[in-house]
Write a protein that holds these residues in place. Structure first.
Motif, PDB file in Angstrom:
ATOM      1  N   ALA A   1     -31.193  -1.593  10.348  1.00  0.00           N
ATOM      2  CA  ALA A   1     -31.973  -2.436   9.432  1.00  0.00           C
ATOM      3  C   ALA A   1     -32.609  -1.570   8.352  1.00  0.00           C
ATOM      4  O   ALA A   1     -32.581  -1.915   7.170  1.00  0.00           O
ATOM      5  CB  ALA A   1     -33.031  -3.219  10.190  1.00  0.00           C
TER       6      ALA A   1
ATOM      7  N   ALA B   1     -35.789  -2.271  12.781  1.00  0.00           N
ATOM      8  CA  ALA B   1     -35.354  -2.900  14.028  1.00  0.00           C
ATOM      9  C   ALA B   1     -36.550  -3.093  14.951  1.00  0.00           C
ATOM     10  O   ALA B   1     -37.518  -2.332  14.910  1.00  0.00           O
ATOM     11  CB  ALA B   1     -34.297  -2.036  14.713  1.00  0.00           C
TER      12      ALA B   1
ATOM     13  N   ALA C   1     -34.967  -3.304  20.400  1.00  0.00           N
ATOM     14  CA  ALA C   1     -33.606  -3.658  19.962  1.00  0.00           C
ATOM     15  C   ALA C   1     -32.572  -2.938  20.815  1.00  0.00           C
ATOM     16  O   ALA C   1     -32.787  -1.800  21.240  1.00  0.00           O
ATOM     17  CB  ALA C   1     -33.422  -3.283  18.495  1.00  0.00           C
TER      18      ALA C   1
ATOM     19  N   ASP D   1     -29.454  -5.661  15.857  1.00  0.00           N
ATOM     20  CA  ASP D   1     -30.210  -6.887  16.098  1.00  0.00           C
ATOM     21  C   ASP D   1     -29.729  -7.615  17.344  1.00  0.00           C
ATOM     22  O   ASP D   1     -30.520  -8.175  18.090  1.00  0.00           O
ATOM     23  CB  ASP D   1     -30.086  -7.848  14.911  1.00  0.00           C
TER      24      ASP D   1
END
Length: 83
Positions: free
Chosen positions: A6, A14, A18, A35
């Motif tokens: 991310a 994240a 995660a 994700d």
């Protein structure tokens, strides 16, 4: 090391809980914070075309079982750039 995808794609960060996918890219072994994990399935990779060529680390797209598009990552390029 763990790479927050991310953050790499400038989409925030994240979740601390995660899932992490461990990958090997060349001589490097890294974890990729993602994700969500999906079940294994066969799919056809489609080209992204010129619209996405400026985004480093993408190699194509697939359609999930429900028709949702998902982007394919060029893991080796991402790891190389992050180092």
């Amino acid at each position: 090391p763990v790479l927050d995808l991310a953050a790499y794609f400038e989409l925030g960060h994240a979740d601390p809980d995660a899932p992490v996918v461990v990958v090997q890219a060349g001589d490097s072994i890294v974890g990729l914070a993602v994700d969500k994990l999906y079940d294994n399935h066969q799919s056809v990779v489609k080209s992204l075309g010129k619209l996405f060529t400026h985004i480093d680390g993408l190699s194509g797209a697939v359609f999930l079982g429900d028709g949702t598009p998902a982007l394919m990552l060029d893991v080796e390029k991402i790891v190389r750039k992050a180092q």
